[in-house]
Design a protein around this motif. Structure first.
Motif, mmCIF file in Angstrom:
data_model
loop_
_atom_site.group_PDB
_atom_site.id
_atom_site.type_symbol
_atom_site.label_atom_id
_atom_site.label_comp_id
_atom_site.label_asym_id
_atom_site.label_seq_id
_atom_site.Cartn_x
_atom_site.Cartn_y
_atom_site.Cartn_z
ATOM 1 N N GLN A 183 -8.803 -40.570 4.092
ATOM 2 C CA GLN A 183 -8.158 -41.487 3.141
ATOM 3 C C GLN A 183 -7.181 -40.767 2.225
ATOM 4 O O GLN A 183 -6.158 -41.309 1.846
ATOM 5 N N GLN A 230 -19.801 -39.046 -7.742
ATOM 6 C CA GLN A 230 -19.414 -39.949 -6.656
ATOM 7 C C GLN A 230 -20.599 -40.623 -5.996
ATOM 8 O O GLN A 230 -20.417 -41.476 -5.127
ATOM 9 N N PHE A 231 -21.805 -40.237 -6.370
ATOM 10 C CA PHE A 231 -23.021 -40.879 -5.851
ATOM 11 C C PHE A 231 -23.128 -40.838 -4.343
ATOM 12 O O PHE A 231 -23.485 -41.826 -3.716
ATOM 13 N N LEU A 232 -22.783 -39.714 -3.729
ATOM 14 C CA LEU A 232 -23.026 -39.586 -2.294
ATOM 15 C C LEU A 232 -24.163 -38.581 -2.125
ATOM 16 O O LEU A 232 -24.221 -37.588 -2.836
ATOM 17 N N ILE A 288 -14.705 -39.387 5.673
ATOM 18 C CA ILE A 288 -13.805 -40.528 5.520
ATOM 19 C C ILE A 288 -12.833 -40.290 4.368
ATOM 20 O O ILE A 288 -11.636 -40.579 4.478
ATOM 21 N N LEU A 289 -13.332 -39.712 3.260
ATOM 22 C CA LEU A 289 -12.454 -39.456 2.117
ATOM 23 C C LEU A 289 -11.339 -38.487 2.479
ATOM 24 O O LEU A 289 -10.200 -38.645 2.037
ATOM 25 N N ALA A 300 -23.645 -46.408 -7.306
ATOM 26 C CA ALA A 300 -22.192 -46.242 -7.343
ATOM 27 C C ALA A 300 -21.446 -47.527 -7.640
ATOM 28 O O ALA A 300 -20.518 -47.534 -8.435
ATOM 29 N N PRO A 339 -17.902 -48.690 4.557
ATOM 30 C CA PRO A 339 -18.271 -47.953 5.775
ATOM 31 C C PRO A 339 -19.599 -47.226 5.642
ATOM 32 O O PRO A 339 -20.303 -47.038 6.632
ATOM 33 N N LEU A 340 -19.960 -46.853 4.425
ATOM 34 C CA LEU A 340 -21.205 -46.104 4.256
ATOM 35 C C LEU A 340 -22.462 -46.964 4.406
ATOM 36 O O LEU A 340 -23.571 -46.444 4.374
ATOM 37 N N ILE A 383 -15.212 -46.877 -0.378
ATOM 38 C CA ILE A 383 -15.858 -46.103 0.682
ATOM 39 C C ILE A 383 -17.283 -46.568 0.941
ATOM 40 O O ILE A 383 -17.856 -46.289 1.989
ATOM 41 N N PHE A 384 -17.866 -47.324 0.017
ATOM 42 C CA PHE A 384 -19.264 -47.712 0.217
ATOM 43 C C PHE A 384 -19.445 -48.819 1.242
ATOM 44 O O PHE A 384 -20.568 -49.101 1.642
ATOM 45 N N LEU A 396 -20.773 -38.333 6.080
ATOM 46 C CA LEU A 396 -19.827 -39.366 6.506
ATOM 47 C C LEU A 396 -18.824 -39.677 5.398
ATOM 48 O O LEU A 396 -17.628 -39.833 5.642
ATOM 49 N N GLY A 397 -19.313 -39.733 4.161
ATOM 50 C CA GLY A 397 -18.445 -40.074 3.038
ATOM 51 C C GLY A 397 -17.299 -39.097 2.877
ATOM 52 O O GLY A 397 -16.141 -39.502 2.783
ATOM 53 N N CYS A 409 -27.686 -44.778 -2.970
ATOM 54 C CA CYS A 409 -26.299 -44.416 -3.256
ATOM 55 C C CYS A 409 -25.465 -45.610 -3.700
ATOM 56 O O CYS A 409 -24.884 -45.584 -4.778
ATOM 57 N N THR A 416 -18.232 -52.235 10.987
ATOM 58 C CA THR A 416 -16.792 -52.303 11.208
ATOM 59 C C THR A 416 -16.300 -53.749 11.131
ATOM 60 O O THR A 416 -15.268 -54.031 10.512
ATOM 61 N N THR A 432 -15.366 -45.657 11.729
ATOM 62 C CA THR A 432 -16.760 -45.556 11.300
ATOM 63 C C THR A 432 -17.670 -45.210 12.471
ATOM 64 O O THR A 432 -18.501 -44.297 12.380
ATOM 65 N N CYS A 478 -25.379 -39.646 3.404
ATOM 66 C CA CYS A 478 -24.083 -40.318 3.336
ATOM 67 C C CYS A 478 -22.989 -39.379 2.850
ATOM 68 O O CYS A 478 -21.810 -39.661 3.001
ATOM 69 N N VAL A 515 -23.322 -47.972 7.056
ATOM 70 C CA VAL A 515 -23.864 -47.421 8.304
ATOM 71 C C VAL A 515 -25.048 -46.509 8.038
ATOM 72 O O VAL A 515 -26.063 -46.561 8.739
ATOM 73 N N VAL A 516 -24.913 -45.633 7.050
ATOM 74 C CA VAL A 516 -25.966 -44.646 6.816
ATOM 75 C C VAL A 516 -26.958 -45.108 5.753
ATOM 76 O O VAL A 516 -27.741 -44.315 5.253
#
Lengths: 200, 191
Positions: free
Chosen positions: B125, B21-23, B121-122, A29, A102-103, A99-100, B117-118, A25, A80, B74, B114, A105-106
């Motif tokens: 935001q 968005q590549f999630l 969070i969005l 991105a 915090p991501l 957003i990448f 979670l993505g 991802c 974090t 997070t 992801c 984490v996964v």
């Protein structure tokens, strides 16, 4: 396995992105510019190093049955911390990675290394493993982002390239460009490997 | 009502979660070999993502903000999602063995998807309200399912195609995804 091998396997033979196909991802991105690629690679390496160290030190304490949630909490804490440090000291990078961060984490690579390596090995090999994997992932991100930035924006690290800057292929820094660049790089690597296998 | 339809169209088509968005790329490439498994994965993600959108919104508004610990977002969200997945798995197993058979193998994979979670969070935001968050999560999940099923349909055909050896497997899938992504860019003018 000796330490040098532990370090170097992450760079080529077991490169997390090009060989293991993990962490796709962010690789698609944020690779719109080389600067982003380097920034993401460094943030990723920092988290991987810290989590490998902690998991390796705690490997005898963490009970087998709840190890995955434990690993996730360790990783999330370091993500974090990294996020806060970047927000404070590199706000521009923080904005463009968005957003990448915090991501991370996964990102399967980090949990994968905790499970497959750090939880079974001592401190020093785990550090070497994290550095090798981190460097390998950073190099992979830089490769993808270099292709995209040079073709899509006509610049390299923000420096204009004569002949390309006037008429860049904009699609390469748009979402489809990520898929095209990674697909072509992987095909090229496959081709090289086949050549090598044939000549042997 | 108009806002909601804009959220839905934008999440499903214009800013498709996978293609722009590549999630959720990992399941997109991993579980798109067969249409039937793609549908199963899509359903499981839709289920979890919608609930995750709801619960993380409550956690943010009623736990993290009142206690002024937003920086723990997070950690809090990933724990919520991990336990939610486990919980959903148990409930589905107890109440509907058929559904469990269909979704079973995909559920544990979702924790590290992801997209879940993505999107959670969005939602925060973008300062969405409760209804908007739920709608946005659901619409993103539908977008994910759409991309996944389309991809699986194309890959089933690719199996029989004569492609150069070095392009086989992942490279051709990525290039297919690029073409789909270009096609989805055509939706940009929709709103």
């Amino acid at each position: 396995m000796n330490l040098a091998k532990t370090f170097s396997k992450g760079i080529i033979n077991e490169n997390p992105l090009f060989r293991l196909m993990l962490g796709m991802c962010p690789a698609l991105a944020i690779t719109t510019s080389v600067e982003n690629g380097i920034g993401m690679g460094m943030a990723f390496t920092a988290v991987l190093l810290a989590s490998n160290v902690v998991v390796s030190l705690l490997r005898r304490i963490i009970p087998e049955s709840i190890r995955i949630p434990c690993f996730i909490v360790v990783i999330a804490s370091f993500v974090t911390i990294t996020e806060m440090v970047m927000h404070a000291y590199a706000p521009a990078l923080f904005e463009s990675l968005g957003i990448f961060i915090p991501l991370i984490v996964v990102n399967c690579i980090i949990l994968g290394r905790a499970e497959a390596f750090a939880s079974k090995n001592g401190l020093v090999p785990s550090v070497m493993d994290a550095l090798g994997m981190g460097l390998g992932y950073t190099l992979a991100l830089v490769t993808v982002s270099a292709v995209r930035e040079v073709l899509g924006a006509g610049t390299f690290l923000g420096i204009p390239i004569i002949g390309l800057i006037d008429n860049p292929a904009l699609v390469m820094i748009l979402p489809p460009g990520g898929f095209i660049a990674l697909g072509c790089i992987l095909a090229l690597l496959n081709k090289m490997q086949q050549k090598k296998a044939q000549s042997n | 009502m108009r806002d909601i339809s804009i959220i839905v169209i934008s999440a499903v088509l214009i800013n498709n979660i996978v293609l722009s968005q590549f999630l959720g790329i990992c399941p997109f490439l991993g579980v798109s070999k067969k249409v039937s498994s793609a549908v199963g994965m899509g359903l499981a993600v839709t289920f979890v993502l919608t609930f995750a959108g709801m619960i993380t919104w409550f956690v943010q508004q009623f736990v993290l903000i009142p206690l002024e610990i937003e920086y723990l977002q997070t950690i809090a969200f990933i724990l919520v999602i991990a336990s939610l997945v486990q919980f959903v798995e148990m409930v589905v197993k107890k109440t509907s063995p058929d559904l469990y058979k269909a979704l079973g193998v995909y559920l544990p994979l979702i924790t590290t998807n992801c997209a879940v979670l993505g999107v959670s969070i969005l939602n925060i935001q973008k300062t969405y309200g409760f209804l908007d968050s739920v709608v946005n999560s659901f619409a993103n999940a539908i977008g994910f399912t759409l991309a996944l099923v389309l991809m699986a349909g194309i890959r089933e055909r690719l199996e029989d195609a004569d492609i150069p050896a070095s392009l086989k497997g992942l490279p051709i899938s990525l290039i297919t995804a690029a073409l789909m992504s270009i096609a989805f860019m055509g939706f940009t003018g929709l709103i």
